[in-house]
Design an enzyme around this catalytic site. Structure first.
Site, short mmCIF file in Angstrom:
data_model
loop_
_atom_site.label_atom_id
_atom_site.label_comp_id
_atom_site.label_asym_id
_atom_site.label_seq_id
_atom_site.Cartn_x
_atom_site.Cartn_y
_atom_site.Cartn_z
N ASP A 1 -6.31 -2.72 -6.03
CA ASP A 1 -7.21 -1.78 -5.33
C ASP A 1 -6.82 -0.33 -5.58
O ASP A 1 -6.82 0.49 -4.65
CB ASP A 1 -7.20 -2.05 -3.82
N ARG B 1 -13.30 -5.42 -6.07
CA ARG B 1 -13.62 -6.42 -5.06
C ARG B 1 -14.12 -5.70 -3.81
O ARG B 1 -13.78 -4.53 -3.58
CB ARG B 1 -12.41 -7.30 -4.74
N GLN C 1 -0.10 -0.31 -5.72
CA GLN C 1 -1.22 -0.69 -4.85
C GLN C 1 -1.74 0.55 -4.12
O GLN C 1 -0.96 1.30 -3.53
CB GLN C 1 -0.78 -1.74 -3.83
N ASP C 2 -3.07 0.74 -4.19
CA ASP C 2 -3.74 1.84 -3.46
C ASP C 2 -3.29 3.22 -3.94
O ASP C 2 -2.99 4.11 -3.14
CB ASP C 2 -3.49 1.72 -1.95
N GLN D 1 0.84 -1.21 0.00
CA GLN D 1 0.00 0.00 0.00
C GLN D 1 0.87 1.26 0.00
O GLN D 1 1.71 1.45 0.89
CB GLN D 1 -0.92 0.02 1.22
#
Length: 517
Positions: free
Chosen positions: A355, A423, A333-334, A311
């Protein structure tokens, strides 16, 4: 008003010696509390106050409920300050620091809900949704750093979450509240701000330039000047071409800031904080903004931590009525943390892997280019991870008239990695893709589980009139919460006009937008 005051005095005067009247008060509170998701918590704290006023209408009770939630949040914040000395390590200290900021924001939003006399139901639901999101983010910071066993229970054993959830339920008569659009932008965008965004040149209050040709060489110096200005009118900072290695926090007191770059290709703000590097996701952002009415144009927000550091946020926004126009967001990520409140993204480029558009704002992304990059081996790409925790929150991610594509590094190895539209990060996750081009990188199933059957019945995922090789819905998931939207009326709930009340605020920013389908 005089009648209400007389009634209040009557109750106060006689409640001490009238068992019948005391019973009326108790039954009255019980009646309203039984309409909330957490009736026992409601009854306990309402009666703790010793309030002898019996609300006759729901708005009266809702205001009382918000006041109780505010008082508990203030007590919790006071208690939590004293826990700093109990932190056993740097990870607990980092999570504790997040929570202190987040409780402060929650108190601000609850105060705003009580104090505002001109707010709409949509405003109130936005602020209460954000207040609840803050507390969930506090919890998440401890969990992701693996230190939730000791300090977290002491910080969260205050019933504030249940009390705010009650206020959300009391305010929410409809899942979607009717909103309006004006000239292609949410109506919350003021006319003056709209003109700024549509203008070919914006006269700034300050110049920032790496080469020394401006007022300052760092953006932080310009923000410090803005923080000390008189009033809270629109303050424009022009950021000339250059790579600015800065971690910026544009806090709640810094309202109506506008950052204007030369272009997203040439004006870049970059950092490299990450969870593996010791930050929480919340605090890993290169730029974090909570000040209301923030606007950015022609800037790229970048996090260079890389996929191996997990993240690592490029931009986090909890700014209500915020707008990002022709901006870039680059990470893995993120990447883009749409944390809370109302946000609008227009003609932006977003790059990431896992994500990479996530959070619990009420957000519309319109005419954006969304690029999935090559993830780490054995990883899957997830375009979205929406974090709605309460069915009464007016939040979700709406992606409209955009394109989902493979970035150059993923395009070379497309068959080796799966890419999904999203998701469910939280139980009531809500995301829609409408009239958007989905390229062949999108897996036929479309969506992925988070953990087994978690949230598959309670989420709301929708697709409406998408196109492209990845848009076929014949092989999509069969979850109860997944919807192939065929009705334009249902789809219109997620437009700029209806989902973020865009026509009430976007016109003033000057950014072009499409209000409907």
């Amino acid at each position: 008003m005089a009648t209400k005051l007389a009634l209040f005095v009557f109750f106060v005067s006689f409640s001490f010696f009238s068992p019948t009247l005391a019973s009326v008060i108790t039954n009255g509170i019980d009646y309203w509390c039984d309409k909330t998701p957490n009736p026992q918590t409601c009854k306990y704290f309402m009666k703790q106050k010793g309030n002898s006023f019996v609300p006759k209408q729901k708005p009266e009770f809702r205001k009382m409920a918000v006041q109780v939630a505010l008082e508990r949040a203030q007590n919790a914040q006071s208690h939590n300050k004293g826990l700093e000395k109990k932190c056993r390590n740097d990870k607990e200290k980092a999570a504790w620091a997040d929570c202190m900021k987040l409780y402060e924001e929650t108190i601000l939003q609850l105060n705003q809900t009580i104090d505002s006399t001109k707010s709409t139901d949509f405003d109130v639901q936005t602020w209460l949704s954000a207040a609840l999101t803050n507390l969930e983010t506090c919890r998440t910071s401890f969990v992701e750093l693996g230190v939730s066993d000791f300090l977290l229970p002491q910080m969260m054993s205050n019933n504030v979450t249940e009390l705010i959830s009650n206020t959300l339920a009391l305010n929410n008569d409809d899942s979607f509240l009717p909103q309006t659009f004006k000239r292609g932008f949410p109506s919350w965008l003021k006319a003056g701000d709209r003109k700024l965004l549509q203008s070919s040149y914006v006269t700034p209050n300050l110049f920032v330039a790496k080469d020394g040709s401006g007022n300052f060489t760092t953006i932080k110096e310009a923000l410090d000047v803005a923080a000390n200005r008189s009033g809270s009118g629109r303050f424009v900072i022009r950021v000339k071409s250059g790579i600015y290695m800065e971690n910026l926090e544009i806090g709640s007191k810094l309202k109506n800031i506008m950052l204007v770059g030369d272009s997203m290709r040439t004006t870049i703000i970059t950092g490299n904080r990450s969870v593996v590097g010791g930050s929480t996701t919340f605090n890993s952002s290169t730029v974090a903004v909570t000040g209301q009415g923030f606007i950015a144009q022609g800037i790229t927000f970048r996090n260079t931590a890389g996929p191996q550091n997990h993240q690592a946020v490029a931009l986090r926004s909890g700014s209500d009525l915020s707008v990002f126009y022709r901006c870039g967001f680059e990470g893995y990520q993120d990447t883009l943390y749409v944390h809370s409140q109302r946000q609008f993204y227009k003609e932006c480029y977003i790059y990431g892997t896992v994500d990479f558009i996530f959070g619990n704002a009420a957000v519309v992304l319109q005419n954006c280019m969304i690029y999935a990059r090559r993830p780490m081996d054995n990883q899957k790409n997830m375009v979205t991870a929406q974090g709605r925790t309460d069915p009464n929150q007016n939040t979700g991610i709406s992606i409209h008239n955009s394109r989902v594509m493979a970035a150059a590094d993923l395009a070379l190895v497309l068959s080796s990695f799966k890419t999904y539209l999203g998701r469910p990060w939280k139980e009531y996750s809500r995301t829609v893709f409408m009239q958007t081009y989905l390229d062949s990188l999108v897996d036929p199933a479309g969506w992925s589980e988070w953990d087994g059957d978690f949230a598959l019945d309670t989420l709301y995922y929708g697709e409406y009139k998408n196109l492209g090789p990845g848009s076929s819905t014949t092989g999509r998931v069969t979850w109860k919460g997944y919807h192939v939207i065929t009705n334009a009326t249902e789809a219109s709930n997620f437009t700029v006009a209806n989902f973020i009340a865009g026509t009430s605020w976007l016109p003033d920013t000057g950014i072009p937008f499409t209000s409907g389908l």
